[in-house]
Design an enzyme around this catalytic site. Structure first.
Site, PDB file in Angstrom:
ATOM      1  N   CYS A  42      38.228  40.681  41.597  1.00 37.91           N
ATOM      2  CA  CYS A  42      38.990  39.863  42.540  1.00 37.91           C
ATOM      3  C   CYS A  42      38.508  40.114  43.971  1.00 37.91           C
ATOM      4  O   CYS A  42      37.411  39.719  44.318  1.00 37.91           O
ATOM      5  CB  CYS A  42      40.488  40.129  42.358  1.00 37.91           C
ATOM      6  N   GLU A  81      41.882  45.249  34.533  1.00 34.51           N
ATOM      7  CA  GLU A  81      42.640  46.506  34.622  1.00 34.51           C
ATOM      8  C   GLU A  81      44.132  46.307  34.381  1.00 34.51           C
ATOM      9  O   GLU A  81      44.865  47.281  34.227  1.00 34.51           O
ATOM     10  CB  GLU A  81      42.381  47.188  35.974  1.00 34.51           C
ATOM     11  N   HIS A 111      41.680  39.937  36.240  1.00 36.19           N
ATOM     12  CA  HIS A 111      41.911  41.388  36.351  1.00 36.19           C
ATOM     13  C   HIS A 111      41.933  42.108  35.004  1.00 36.19           C
ATOM     14  O   HIS A 111      42.991  42.215  34.385  1.00 36.19           O
ATOM     15  CB  HIS A 111      43.245  41.630  37.046  1.00 36.19           C
TER      16      HIS A 111
END
Lengths: 231, 88
Positions: free
Chosen positions: A85, A195, A193
């Protein structure tokens, strides 16, 4: 294996990236934007957020941080680097990746679970996927629309450097591009994302159970497996 | 002191969602004669001393390398604003 996560002023997802690295089986190392020291890490994550409040252009001021001199040297030397990002925006601003990210075409911030197709499974961060594997991880940004010149796009396509494509283009990105890699395959930028999809109970919904999606973990286990092979 | 102005615009061929949103708002105000708006940036850079060729060259270099991103933006103007009027 030790993977550094650089915290910039305005980073939001640095702790989540550290947590993902730990869950994948490596040791996360917190790094600070103002230092000239990578603390001997084996790989790097530039996390998401709004560094410097997106002043000037998203990622632009962070790309001029002291630590970025070492990040750029390490990336050019072959160290695996993942920009997520805002981290992807920094990598384009630092000229480690081609293209740029502009405001989403509908002018809105988008926050949703996003389906992707992984098309490059040879980069340092994607070897654990199967070719054209479909995954779902969260997407959350206001400036995620990938743009490049026709010539650059043709080169990225021709060299197989599209890491992931959106299934259902959320933001006007050219060629549905969600992530790209450099020619060497060690530097990867991704707007969604990974994560945030690493532990059952806290990820996207799946057909099996609510919040059970862990598709993002494979980016981190890939780089760990890759580095063990080359070590 | 002098002030050097740098103007940066999103590339003409790329969508400008910010400009589109402004254009729609103008339409809601009844200003239907304006068909499009594009939104860019203006930087005012104060120079200690004269805005001479060296200062302008340095600004031109920074305009390309830092103030704009050539993938998505164009530098459309660099000019000097005379000091007394420009500096508060």
């Amino acid at each position: 294996m030790r993977i550094g996560v650089v915290t910039f002023p305005g980073s939001l997802d640095d702790r989540d990236a550290q947590r993902a690295i730990r869950l994948a089986g490596a040791e996360p190392v917190a790094l600070w934007h103002g230092e000239h020291d990578l603390h001997g890490v084996d790989a790097l994550v530039l996390p998401g957020g709004f560094s410097y409040g997106d002043y000037l252009r998203a990622g632009a001021i962070a790309s001029l941080s002291p630590i970025m001199a070492e990040v750029i040297d390490a990336a050019n030397g072959g160290m695996p680097v993942l920009g997520i990002c805002n981290g992807f925006q920094m990598l384009t601003e630092a000229h480690l990746l081609e293209g740029g990210l502009i405001r989403n075409e509908q002018g809105r911030f988008i926050c949703r679970d996003q389906s992707l197709r992984i098309e490059n499974v040879t980069s340092d961060w994607t070897t654990g996927f199967t070719s054209n594997q479909e995954i779902t991880i969260p997407l959350k940004n206001g400036e995620g629309s990938f743009m490049a010149s026709a010539e650059t796009l043709a080169r990225l396509e021709g060299e197989g450097r599209i890491i992931a494509r959106y299934l259902g283009n959320p933001n006007g990105s050219q060629n549905d591009i969600a992530g790209v890699t450099n020619a060497r395959g060690n530097v990867v930028g991704l707007m969604p994302h990974p994560e945030h999809a690493v532990e059952a109970g806290f990820g996207p919904d799946t057909a099996e159970a609510m919040s059970s999606g862990v598709d993002g973990l494979t980016f981190f286990t890939s780089v760990i497996a890759r580095t063990l092979v080359t070590a | 002191m002098s002030v050097i102005v740098v103007e940066v615009m999103p590339k003409a061929e790329l969508l400008d969602p910010q400009g589109k949103a402004v254009a729609r708002a103008l339409g809601r105000l009844g200003q239907t004669q304006f068909s499009a708006v594009r939104v860019g940036k203006r930087f005012e850079i104060t120079v200690d001393g004269p805005a001479d060729a060296a200062a302008l060259a340095a600004v031109a270099e920074l305009a390309d390398s830092v103030l704009s991103n050539s993938v998505i933006e164009d530098v459309v103007g660099i000019h000097v604003v005379e000091t007394a009027a420009a500096v508060n």
